[in-house]
Design a protein around this motif. Structure first.
Motif, PDB file in Angstrom:
ATOM      1  N   GLU A   1       0.811  -1.213   0.000  1.00  0.00           N
ATOM      2  CA  GLU A   1       0.000   0.000   0.000  1.00  0.00           C
ATOM      3  C   GLU A   1       0.844   1.263   0.000  1.00  0.00           C
ATOM      4  OE1 GLU A   1      -2.217   0.670   3.608  1.00  0.00           O
ATOM      5  OE2 GLU A   1      -1.062  -0.867   4.652  1.00  0.00           O
ATOM      6  N   TYR A   2       2.043   1.211   0.572  1.00  0.00           N
ATOM      7  CA  TYR A   2       2.894   2.406   0.591  1.00  0.00           C
ATOM      8  C   TYR A   2       3.531   2.660  -0.769  1.00  0.00           C
ATOM      9  CZ  TYR A   2       2.340   1.773   5.608  1.00  0.00           C
ATOM     10  OH  TYR A   2       1.807   1.616   6.858  1.00  0.00           O
ATOM     11  N   LEU A   3       3.981   1.594  -1.435  1.00  0.00           N
ATOM     12  CA  LEU A   3       4.564   1.758  -2.763  1.00  0.00           C
ATOM     13  C   LEU A   3       3.487   2.061  -3.802  1.00  0.00           C
ATOM     14  CD1 LEU A   3       7.184  -1.163  -2.744  1.00  0.00           C
ATOM     15  CD2 LEU A   3       7.569   1.270  -2.284  1.00  0.00           C
ATOM     16  N   SER A   4       2.319   1.454  -3.650  1.00  0.00           N
ATOM     17  CA  SER A   4       1.232   1.680  -4.597  1.00  0.00           C
ATOM     18  C   SER A   4       0.702   3.106  -4.530  1.00  0.00           C
ATOM     19  CB  SER A   4       0.087   0.706  -4.334  1.00  0.00           C
ATOM     20  OG  SER A   4       0.514  -0.633  -4.499  1.00  0.00           O
ATOM     21  N   ALA A   5       0.849   3.751  -3.371  1.00  0.00           N
ATOM     22  CA  ALA A   5       0.343   5.118  -3.225  1.00  0.00           C
ATOM     23  C   ALA A   5       1.033   6.096  -4.169  1.00  0.00           C
ATOM     24  CB  ALA A   5       0.513   5.576  -1.782  1.00  0.00           C
ATOM     25  N   VAL A   6       2.253   5.765  -4.608  1.00  0.00           N
ATOM     26  CA  VAL A   6       3.003   6.658  -5.487  1.00  0.00           C
ATOM     27  C   VAL A   6       2.391   6.699  -6.878  1.00  0.00           C
ATOM     28  CG1 VAL A   6       5.273   7.146  -6.485  1.00  0.00           C
ATOM     29  CG2 VAL A   6       5.105   6.204  -4.169  1.00  0.00           C
ATOM     30  N   THR A   7       1.928   5.545  -7.369  1.00  0.00           N
ATOM     31  CA  THR A   7       1.438   5.463  -8.749  1.00  0.00           C
ATOM     32  C   THR A   7      -0.063   5.199  -8.849  1.00  0.00           C
ATOM     33  OG1 THR A   7       1.960   3.088  -8.808  1.00  0.00           O
ATOM     34  CG2 THR A   7       3.667   4.625  -9.543  1.00  0.00           C
ATOM     35  N   ALA A   8      -0.751   5.058  -7.720  1.00  0.00           N
ATOM     36  CA  ALA A   8      -2.161   4.652  -7.749  1.00  0.00           C
ATOM     37  C   ALA A   8      -3.027   5.655  -8.502  1.00  0.00           C
ATOM     38  CB  ALA A   8      -2.685   4.471  -6.324  1.00  0.00           C
ATOM     39  N   HIS A   9      -2.812   6.947  -8.277  1.00  0.00           N
ATOM     40  CA  HIS A   9      -3.698   7.955  -8.867  1.00  0.00           C
ATOM     41  C   HIS A   9      -3.529   8.082 -10.376  1.00  0.00           C
ATOM     42  CE1 HIS A   9      -6.502  11.245  -8.627  1.00  0.00           C
ATOM     43  NE2 HIS A   9      -5.683  12.033  -9.288  1.00  0.00           N
ATOM     44  N   SER A  10      -2.420   7.630 -10.916  1.00  0.00           N
ATOM     45  CA  SER A  10      -2.190   7.739 -12.365  1.00  0.00           C
ATOM     46  C   SER A  10      -2.324   6.405 -13.088  1.00  0.00           C
ATOM     47  CB  SER A  10      -0.787   8.319 -12.624  1.00  0.00           C
ATOM     48  OG  SER A  10       0.209   7.494 -12.047  1.00  0.00           O
ATOM     49  N   SER A  11      -2.876   5.397 -12.406  1.00  0.00           N
ATOM     50  CA  SER A  11      -2.921   4.047 -12.993  1.00  0.00           C
ATOM     51  C   SER A  11      -4.310   3.607 -13.420  1.00  0.00           C
ATOM     52  CB  SER A  11      -2.369   3.032 -11.982  1.00  0.00           C
ATOM     53  OG  SER A  11      -3.184   2.990 -10.821  1.00  0.00           O
ATOM     54  N   TYR A  12      -5.316   4.475 -13.327  1.00  0.00           N
ATOM     55  CA  TYR A  12      -6.689   4.046 -13.595  1.00  0.00           C
ATOM     56  C   TYR A  12      -6.891   3.645 -15.058  1.00  0.00           C
ATOM     57  CZ  TYR A  12      -7.916   5.777  -8.967  1.00  0.00           C
ATOM     58  OH  TYR A  12      -7.998   5.964  -7.617  1.00  0.00           O
ATOM     59  N   PHE A  13      -6.350   4.424 -15.980  1.00  0.00           N
ATOM     60  CA  PHE A  13      -6.555   4.130 -17.400  1.00  0.00           C
ATOM     61  C   PHE A  13      -5.663   2.992 -17.891  1.00  0.00           C
ATOM     62  CE2 PHE A  13      -8.113   8.505 -17.086  1.00  0.00           C
ATOM     63  CZ  PHE A  13      -9.345   8.360 -17.680  1.00  0.00           C
ATOM     64  N   CYS A  14      -4.783   2.499 -17.022  1.00  0.00           N
ATOM     65  CA  CYS A  14      -3.950   1.336 -17.355  1.00  0.00           C
ATOM     66  C   CYS A  14      -4.431   0.076 -16.648  1.00  0.00           C
ATOM     67  CB  CYS A  14      -2.488   1.605 -16.975  1.00  0.00           C
ATOM     68  SG  CYS A  14      -1.762   3.062 -17.737  1.00  0.00           S
ATOM     69  N   ASN A  15      -5.468   0.200 -15.843  1.00  0.00           N
ATOM     70  CA  ASN A  15      -5.965  -0.933 -15.077  1.00  0.00           C
ATOM     71  C   ASN A  15      -6.941  -1.749 -15.916  1.00  0.00           C
ATOM     72  OD1 ASN A  15      -8.040  -2.207 -13.063  1.00  0.00           O
ATOM     73  ND2 ASN A  15      -6.228  -1.752 -11.825  1.00  0.00           N
ATOM     74  N   ASP A  16      -6.690  -3.042 -16.020  1.00  0.00           N
ATOM     75  CA  ASP A  16      -7.541  -3.911 -16.854  1.00  0.00           C
ATOM     76  C   ASP A  16      -8.964  -3.983 -16.329  1.00  0.00           C
ATOM     77  OD1 ASP A  16      -5.406  -4.442 -18.511  1.00  0.00           O
ATOM     78  OD2 ASP A  16      -4.824  -6.293 -17.452  1.00  0.00           O
ATOM     79  N   ASP A  17      -9.130  -3.996 -15.014  1.00  0.00           N
ATOM     80  CA  ASP A  17     -10.482  -4.071 -14.447  1.00  0.00           C
ATOM     81  C   ASP A  17     -11.304  -2.831 -14.798  1.00  0.00           C
ATOM     82  OD1 ASP A  17     -10.045  -6.544 -13.367  1.00  0.00           O
ATOM     83  OD2 ASP A  17      -9.512  -5.805 -11.375  1.00  0.00           O
ATOM     84  N   VAL A  18     -10.679  -1.663 -14.741  1.00  0.00           N
ATOM     85  CA  VAL A  18     -11.375  -0.419 -15.075  1.00  0.00           C
ATOM     86  C   VAL A  18     -11.780  -0.416 -16.541  1.00  0.00           C
ATOM     87  CG1 VAL A  18     -11.165   2.084 -15.220  1.00  0.00           C
ATOM     88  CG2 VAL A  18     -10.237   0.882 -13.240  1.00  0.00           C
ATOM     89  N   ILE A  19     -10.848  -0.806 -17.422  1.00  0.00           N
ATOM     90  CA  ILE A  19     -11.132  -0.810 -18.862  1.00  0.00           C
ATOM     91  C   ILE A  19     -12.251  -1.798 -19.184  1.00  0.00           C
ATOM     92  CG2 ILE A  19     -10.152  -1.302 -21.128  1.00  0.00           C
ATOM     93  CD1 ILE A  19      -7.448  -0.394 -20.014  1.00  0.00           C
ATOM     94  N   ASP A  20     -12.158  -3.015 -18.650  1.00  0.00           N
ATOM     95  CA  ASP A  20     -13.196  -4.020 -18.910  1.00  0.00           C
ATOM     96  C   ASP A  20     -14.544  -3.573 -18.352  1.00  0.00           C
ATOM     97  OD1 ASP A  20     -11.284  -5.568 -20.123  1.00  0.00           O
ATOM     98  OD2 ASP A  20     -10.928  -6.837 -18.365  1.00  0.00           O
ATOM     99  N   PHE A  21     -14.524  -2.967 -17.172  1.00  0.00           N
ATOM    100  CA  PHE A  21     -15.759  -2.507 -16.549  1.00  0.00           C
ATOM    101  C   PHE A  21     -16.448  -1.443 -17.404  1.00  0.00           C
ATOM    102  CE2 PHE A  21     -18.035   0.369 -13.694  1.00  0.00           C
ATOM    103  CZ  PHE A  21     -18.852  -0.510 -13.012  1.00  0.00           C
ATOM    104  N   LEU A  22     -15.687  -0.485 -17.901  1.00  0.00           N
ATOM    105  CA  LEU A  22     -16.258   0.576 -18.726  1.00  0.00           C
ATOM    106  C   LEU A  22     -16.772   0.036 -20.049  1.00  0.00           C
ATOM    107  CD1 LEU A  22     -13.686   3.456 -18.097  1.00  0.00           C
ATOM    108  CD2 LEU A  22     -15.941   3.144 -17.065  1.00  0.00           C
ATOM    109  N   ILE A  23     -16.030  -0.900 -20.657  1.00  0.00           N
ATOM    110  CA  ILE A  23     -16.471  -1.473 -21.938  1.00  0.00           C
ATOM    111  C   ILE A  23     -17.771  -2.237 -21.767  1.00  0.00           C
ATOM    112  CG2 ILE A  23     -15.898  -3.181 -23.690  1.00  0.00           C
ATOM    113  CD1 ILE A  23     -12.985  -2.376 -23.420  1.00  0.00           C
ATOM    114  N   VAL A  24     -17.839  -3.079 -20.737  1.00  0.00           N
ATOM    115  CA  VAL A  24     -19.043  -3.895 -20.526  1.00  0.00           C
ATOM    116  C   VAL A  24     -20.253  -3.012 -20.252  1.00  0.00           C
ATOM    117  CG1 VAL A  24     -20.122  -5.542 -18.946  1.00  0.00           C
ATOM    118  CG2 VAL A  24     -17.789  -5.927 -19.754  1.00  0.00           C
TER     119      VAL A  24
END
Length: 251
Positions: A221-244
């Motif tokens: 969670e500490y390392l992920s906090a650095v890149t979490a806010h800029s990773s939404y459009f690279c996340n497969d779950d987000v992309i699949d969710f929006l497409i469906v």
């Protein structure tokens, strides 16, 4: 300023969105800082009063009145002009905030808040390691509830002693002081949402608002906090969710 704009909005979009998606949005924080919680609570009280005014109370009717739902309204009726709203956030995103706690009574304890829905294309698939983590968290909560039983017994004993003192003060003629203490007490909402299915009007057809991205197997969670806010459009779950969901609405 409060929660409302100082100027009346004169320009709006000329359509109702099928889907409104927040990705790592801090709107929950902004609403909290502007005092929106009290406004949402007031809207809930108004909805309760309006529902109560519709319940018939005429005893002279020959037929019994219809059965009305008298379950207390827990979720605020606040909504937006959209058919569905998704507040998607990464659990390690330092910018993103939940919205659902704002729509619940202000006195609800943090441990009683409903957990967010895990994001998946079908809304049901949860990965195995996430399920294992849920089981572990539930085990720790159960162990914590056992210790809370002893704490509550002490609190009840203290409350009983305080009630006895208040009764003694009342008998001595300190009625006004005891009334003032009663008015100062805040309403207790402990257990008001336990075992209840949450349905938020703000979510539209989804009934829920907060959707959490499923963490990885070795996420820190500490390392992920650095890149979490800029990773939404690279996340497969987000992309699949929006497409469906966009394809479903087009159909």
């Amino acid at each position: 300023m409060g929660t409302l704009s100082s100027k009346k909005m004169t320009r709006t979009i000329p359509f109702i969105p099928e889907i409104t998606v927040f990705l790592g949005s801090p709107v929950g924080l902004f609403l909290t800082l502007r005092g929106a919680h009290s406004v949402f609570d007031e809207m809930r009280a108004v909805a309760e009063a309006e529902r109560a005014s519709l319940i018939p109370c005429d005893n002279d009717e020959a037929d019994p009145p219809p059965v009305f739902n008298v379950t207390p309204i827990i979720c605020s009726p606040f909504s937006l002009p959209t058919k569905a709203l998704y507040n998607i956030f990464h659990p390690s995103d330092p910018v993103a905030y939940r919205i659902e706690p704002l729509l619940l009574p202000e006195g609800v304890a943090t441990q009683e808040l409903p957990p967010p829905i895990f994001l998946s294309p079908d809304g049901k698939s949860v990965r195995l390691h996430v399920k294992a983590r849920q089981v572990g968290d539930q085990l720790f909560r159960n162990l914590g509830s056992i210790s809370n039983m002893f704490d509550k017994s002490i609190e009840h004993a203290a409350a009983a002693a305080a009630a006895a003192d208040a009764e003694a003060a009342r008998k001595l003629g300190n009625t006004e002081a005891s009334k003032g203490d009663t008015k100062a007490q805040r309403p207790i909402f402990e257990g008001c949402i336990k075992d209840r299915e949450m349905s938020f009007k703000l979510g539209g057809k989804t009934h829920r608002v907060d959707f959490q991205i499923q963490p990885g197997v070795i996420d820190n969670e500490y390392l992920s906090a650095v890149t979490a806010h800029s990773s939404y459009f690279c996340n497969d779950d987000v992309i699949d969710f929006l497409i469906v969901n966009t394809r479903t609405n087009e159909a």
